[in-house]
Design a protein around this motif. Sequence first.
Motif, PDB file in Angstrom:
ATOM      1  N   ILE A 124       0.817  -1.214   0.000  1.00 59.62           N
ATOM      2  CA  ILE A 124       0.000   0.000   0.000  1.00 59.62           C
ATOM      3  C   ILE A 124       0.852   1.266   0.000  1.00 59.62           C
ATOM      4  N   ASP A 125       0.249   2.321  -0.511  1.00 61.59           N
ATOM      5  CA  ASP A 125       0.790   3.674  -0.413  1.00 61.59           C
ATOM      6  C   ASP A 125       0.140   4.313   0.801  1.00 61.59           C
ATOM      7  N   THR A 126       0.882   4.469   1.879  1.00 63.34           N
ATOM      8  CA  THR A 126       0.295   4.961   3.129  1.00 63.34           C
ATOM      9  C   THR A 126      -0.163   6.417   3.037  1.00 63.34           C
ATOM     10  N   GLU A 127       0.260   7.128   1.984  1.00 61.08           N
ATOM     11  CA  GLU A 127      -0.195   8.507   1.794  1.00 61.08           C
ATOM     12  C   GLU A 127      -1.438   8.584   0.909  1.00 61.08           C
ATOM     13  N   ASP A 128      -1.945   7.432   0.506  1.00 61.43           N
ATOM     14  CA  ASP A 128      -3.129   7.398  -0.352  1.00 61.43           C
ATOM     15  C   ASP A 128      -4.350   7.872   0.432  1.00 61.43           C
ATOM     16  N   ALA A 129      -4.997   8.925  -0.016  1.00 64.57           N
ATOM     17  CA  ALA A 129      -6.187   9.472   0.647  1.00 64.57           C
ATOM     18  C   ALA A 129      -7.463   9.164  -0.133  1.00 64.57           C
ATOM     19  N   SER A 130      -7.410   8.191  -1.030  1.00 62.25           N
ATOM     20  CA  SER A 130      -8.587   7.835  -1.827  1.00 62.25           C
ATOM     21  C   SER A 130      -9.723   7.378  -0.922  1.00 62.25           C
ATOM     22  N   VAL A 131     -10.915   7.779  -1.286  1.00 62.99           N
ATOM     23  CA  VAL A 131     -12.118   7.397  -0.542  1.00 62.99           C
ATOM     24  C   VAL A 131     -12.929   6.449  -1.411  1.00 62.99           C
ATOM     25  N   TYR A 132     -13.172   5.252  -0.905  1.00 61.79           N
ATOM     26  CA  TYR A 132     -13.964   4.279  -1.653  1.00 61.79           C
ATOM     27  C   TYR A 132     -14.636   3.328  -0.671  1.00 61.79           C
ATOM     28  N   ASN A 133     -15.573   2.572  -1.192  1.00 61.43           N
ATOM     29  CA  ASN A 133     -16.287   1.589  -0.388  1.00 61.43           C
ATOM     30  C   ASN A 133     -16.477   0.343  -1.235  1.00 61.43           C
ATOM     31  N   SER A 134     -15.923  -0.772  -0.776  1.00 62.60           N
ATOM     32  CA  SER A 134     -15.977  -2.000  -1.568  1.00 62.60           C
ATOM     33  C   SER A 134     -17.348  -2.659  -1.445  1.00 62.60           C
ATOM     34  N   ALA A 135     -17.554  -3.718  -2.231  1.00 67.66           N
ATOM     35  CA  ALA A 135     -18.831  -4.437  -2.195  1.00 67.66           C
ATOM     36  C   ALA A 135     -19.135  -4.987  -0.818  1.00 67.66           C
ATOM     37  N   GLN A 136     -18.104  -5.292  -0.035  1.00 73.21           N
ATOM     38  CA  GLN A 136     -18.294  -5.795   1.330  1.00 73.21           C
ATOM     39  C   GLN A 136     -18.062  -4.693   2.367  1.00 73.21           C
ATOM     40  N   ASN A 137     -18.114  -3.432   1.918  1.00 74.96           N
ATOM     41  CA  ASN A 137     -18.057  -2.264   2.805  1.00 74.96           C
ATOM     42  C   ASN A 137     -16.700  -2.050   3.474  1.00 74.96           C
ATOM     43  N   PHE A 138     -15.629  -2.421   2.801  1.00 74.38           N
ATOM     44  CA  PHE A 138     -14.285  -2.088   3.273  1.00 74.38           C
ATOM     45  C   PHE A 138     -13.804  -0.823   2.562  1.00 74.38           C
ATOM     46  N   ASN A 139     -13.002  -0.045   3.284  1.00 76.90           N
ATOM     47  CA  ASN A 139     -12.456   1.184   2.697  1.00 76.90           C
ATOM     48  C   ASN A 139     -10.942   1.136   2.529  1.00 76.90           C
ATOM     49  N   ASP A 140     -10.370  -0.086   2.645  1.00 72.25           N
ATOM     50  CA  ASP A 140      -8.907  -0.210   2.598  1.00 72.25           C
ATOM     51  C   ASP A 140      -8.469  -1.590   2.124  1.00 72.25           C
ATOM     52  N   ASN A 141      -9.095  -2.091   1.055  1.00 68.00           N
ATOM     53  CA  ASN A 141      -8.859  -3.486   0.666  1.00 68.00           C
ATOM     54  C   ASN A 141      -8.206  -3.656  -0.699  1.00 68.00           C
ATOM     55  N   VAL A 142      -7.633  -2.570  -1.268  1.00 68.79           N
ATOM     56  CA  VAL A 142      -7.046  -2.650  -2.604  1.00 68.79           C
ATOM     57  C   VAL A 142      -5.560  -2.318  -2.530  1.00 68.79           C
ATOM     58  N   VAL A 143      -4.742  -3.127  -3.199  1.00 66.65           N
ATOM     59  CA  VAL A 143      -3.298  -2.887  -3.208  1.00 66.65           C
ATOM     60  C   VAL A 143      -2.977  -1.709  -4.128  1.00 66.65           C
ATOM     61  N   CYS A 144      -1.816  -1.122  -3.932  1.00 68.70           N
ATOM     62  CA  CYS A 144      -1.352  -0.015  -4.770  1.00 68.70           C
ATOM     63  C   CYS A 144      -0.625  -0.598  -5.977  1.00 68.70           C
ATOM     64  N   VAL A 145      -1.196  -0.431  -7.152  1.00 68.23           N
ATOM     65  CA  VAL A 145      -0.669  -1.103  -8.343  1.00 68.23           C
ATOM     66  C   VAL A 145       0.582  -0.441  -8.896  1.00 68.23           C
ATOM     67  N   SER A 146       0.944   0.737  -8.376  1.00 67.16           N
ATOM     68  CA  SER A 146       2.161   1.407  -8.854  1.00 67.16           C
ATOM     69  C   SER A 146       3.397   0.985  -8.067  1.00 67.16           C
ATOM     70  N   LEU A 147       3.217   0.233  -6.981  1.00 65.67           N
ATOM     71  CA  LEU A 147       4.342  -0.281  -6.200  1.00 65.67           C
ATOM     72  C   LEU A 147       4.774  -1.636  -6.738  1.00 65.67           C
ATOM     73  N   ASP A 148       5.994  -2.015  -6.429  1.00 64.95           N
ATOM     74  CA  ASP A 148       6.485  -3.333  -6.836  1.00 64.95           C
ATOM     75  C   ASP A 148       6.018  -4.444  -5.893  1.00 64.95           C
ATOM     76  N   GLY A 149       5.641  -4.075  -4.677  1.00 69.02           N
ATOM     77  CA  GLY A 149       5.285  -5.072  -3.674  1.00 69.02           C
ATOM     78  C   GLY A 149       4.224  -6.062  -4.097  1.00 69.02           C
ATOM     79  N   PRO A 150       3.094  -5.618  -4.669  1.00 70.51           N
ATOM     80  CA  PRO A 150       2.062  -6.581  -5.074  1.00 70.51           C
ATOM     81  C   PRO A 150       2.555  -7.610  -6.079  1.00 70.51           C
TER      82      PRO A 150
END
Length: 845
Positions: free
Chosen positions: A475-501
């Motif tokens: 994850i990018d810890t500075e990411d301030a994106s606001v979203y809500n997943s189908a199961q109502n999580f707001n922090d369940n997506v990896v940062c695709v610009s990092l090499d970690g995933p």
Amino acid sequence: MKKAVLYFMAVALIMSCNSTKKTGSDPFAPLTLEWSFLGNDPGNRQYSAAFELSNKGDETLGESGWAIYLSQMGHGIVEGSESVALEIVHVNGDLLRISPRAGFSLPPGERVRLEYLTPLSLLKESQAPMGPYLVCTEQDQEKVMPISDYRILPFPELEKIFPSGSGMPLPDAAWVFGQNEGWSGPLPGEDIRIVPQVVESHFKDGSLLLDEGLSIYHESSLFQEAVYLADILKSIFGKAFPLQEGSETGPGVISLQTGGKLKKGGEGYQLLIDETEGIKIIGEGAAGVFYGIQTMLSLIPVEAWKASVSSLDLPLVQINDAPAFPYRGMHLDIARNFIPVQDIKRLIQVMAFYKLNTLHLHLTDDEGWRIEIPSLPELTDVGAYRGHSADEANYLIPAYGSGPLARRDANHGNGYITAEEYKELLSFAADRHVEIIPEINFPGHARAAIKAMEHRFRRLMEEGKEEEAWRYRLIDTEDASVYNSAQNFNDNVVCVSLDGPYNLFSTVLETLMALHAEAGVHLRTIHTGGDEVPHGVWTASPSCAEFLAAHPEIEGYENLQPYFEGRIHEIIRSKGLNMGGWEEIAMMKDETGKWVPNPAFAGKGVLPYIWNSIGRFSDLGNRLANAGYPVILCNVKNFYFDLAYSHHPAEPGLYWGGFVNTKRAFELAPYHMCLNEKGRELLKEESRDNIAGLQAQLWSETVKGGKMAEYYYLPKLLGFAERAWHGEAAWGGLADEKNRSASFERDWAGFARALGGREMPRLDGLFGGYNYRLPPPGALIKDGKLHANIAFPGLEIRYTTDGSQPGPSSPLYTAPVELPEGTTALALRSFDTRGRGSRTSRVGL
């Protein structure tokens, strides 16, 4: 050991809460909690419910220092609708918190009732809040205690759940009676309807006797199939039968051979049961022989599956058969709620019996990581456990009622498959010609991995190993994106610009490949998930913004997922594997913003699994097949087995995609989806071969253990197997709706009779017996008589006339019953051969 230490720490905190000196704000006096559903309001698109909290202690419960946590799936609370000075807030996922507002006070011996409103409607008892527990905060320390005295009150009458304007009929006994009425004309005069139906069968008069003198002859390459058959026959006859290499035939012989040109992947077969030649099974390959064995076993009298016999008769028959589709799959989610290996094996056994050949194992999601990766122990040390945590440093937050204890045997929220167990499971499945396709879910549905890798990151940073720490950071810890997943999580997506995933996926994939190799089972396909990435992700990520600036060819945030899938695809193809994923992996936004098939992956080892068959997406499978993709049809409206059998409140399951019963699974026409639907793309004749197969899904949000899973997937699995093996029925392509409906109902009536008369009684003893769902009877009063019917004719219906719950010895319904004088209330249930009963149907007088 680590989990044991954490558990005992939690127990110590709970014990300290119980022994704390009482103060005016101490919430750990005895408390009871009740929840009641009050009814739906379709006009305002909301429902009302209430909690009732009772203070059974000797101190006042005050306005601060405590909270109640619990799980409930849904859409939150209508803001400001709480009736008293208690607040209900969404924490994350399905976790809610009830906490006091200023001025709240609950003296000893008193109760408080908290009424509130929730958006949309509630239909199911299984949607009630689950797993409540108390948390108090004293001197910056949290103390936790489950609420053991928690009751869900009985639901109100059906009219409050389905009021006028709901658009849904009352699911009472009369409605069920109407649903069970269908084809009333004559049925085919077949001797036995084999499930799944075979391509060609010729029955003759007479039978072949099998007794304790039986021998099994086999080609050397078919030893495993012969062992499988011998084990099954031992369970029926109570004795072992000799296995011998060779091609002998005769009345007391079962001969297993291969021959003929390979077709359908070697899964076709011929079965001959003859007075002079005995039993001959000739398969195009070992798989064909195995499926011929299943057909032979299906002809064994159902009584023999429950008690040992010394002999039995098989009908004389010649059968030629082969599957319609090479891929016949079942998806099992063990991430949301964990399902142990022994229960997965039971699923594999019944899948193989009904000729299904692929188990798609959903191993990771937001709520759990369920496969051991030895080089990354945090994935299971952290990601496989759920419990109360202020910061999720050591395990995930509760979900689906799992409660506060992060202990493997505490609930269905905890646990994982070890590497050794996985290898053993692979071998078990391969012996039954079932391929296991593991799923590692990215870039969304990745919360368990994210939290686990954050734990790893902190540890390594503390150890001064910065490069190693960043290798798998997601994850990018500075990411301030606001979203809500189908199961109502707001922090369940990896940062695709990092090499970690990509590093993590590659390491996990290499580990899985090694485990498959050690089990002697080649991994051919990895499923990558790829679904339900919520709108708004990455849009406020500095890392993604910088990345997009450096790569203008990606053309914006909405195409970051196709970019991600492209890199994952490169990793997978570099290792010689195919890439599976939900349909989103093969879709993209065109220049007008329309969601269209992505031509970049067509013909390049990408296998989309098409789940969305709702509304304007009902033709999505056709569109991707016509675009050149091989597709697996997973239609939610037909094959999502976690959707409830019906809309009755007592029937567990979800219903966001409708209701799915055995008939819905049976009715799919794979080559004629959307027939007669205006504006939908039909499957081209030349694209038929791109329908690679069908798959049923069991998601586990509402599933608590293997027995409950069996209830969900049986008997639905049998309707699915009919379509997956036998393929599209003759009625599937009939354009005239009246003719199509009549032909379908006639076919279904014969199938339903086969299930009630043979298949379900066999399931009572097959592999120790299954906990399949028994349908409640339909019933109504007509001309002063009780009329009853059942979805699967052949099952017993028993009834009472005093309203008491019918048992296995209650009167048996065989024809309309004249109601005796003094009848006060009618109750009916269906029963299997073991005496298990269905949910009770009640008829008002």
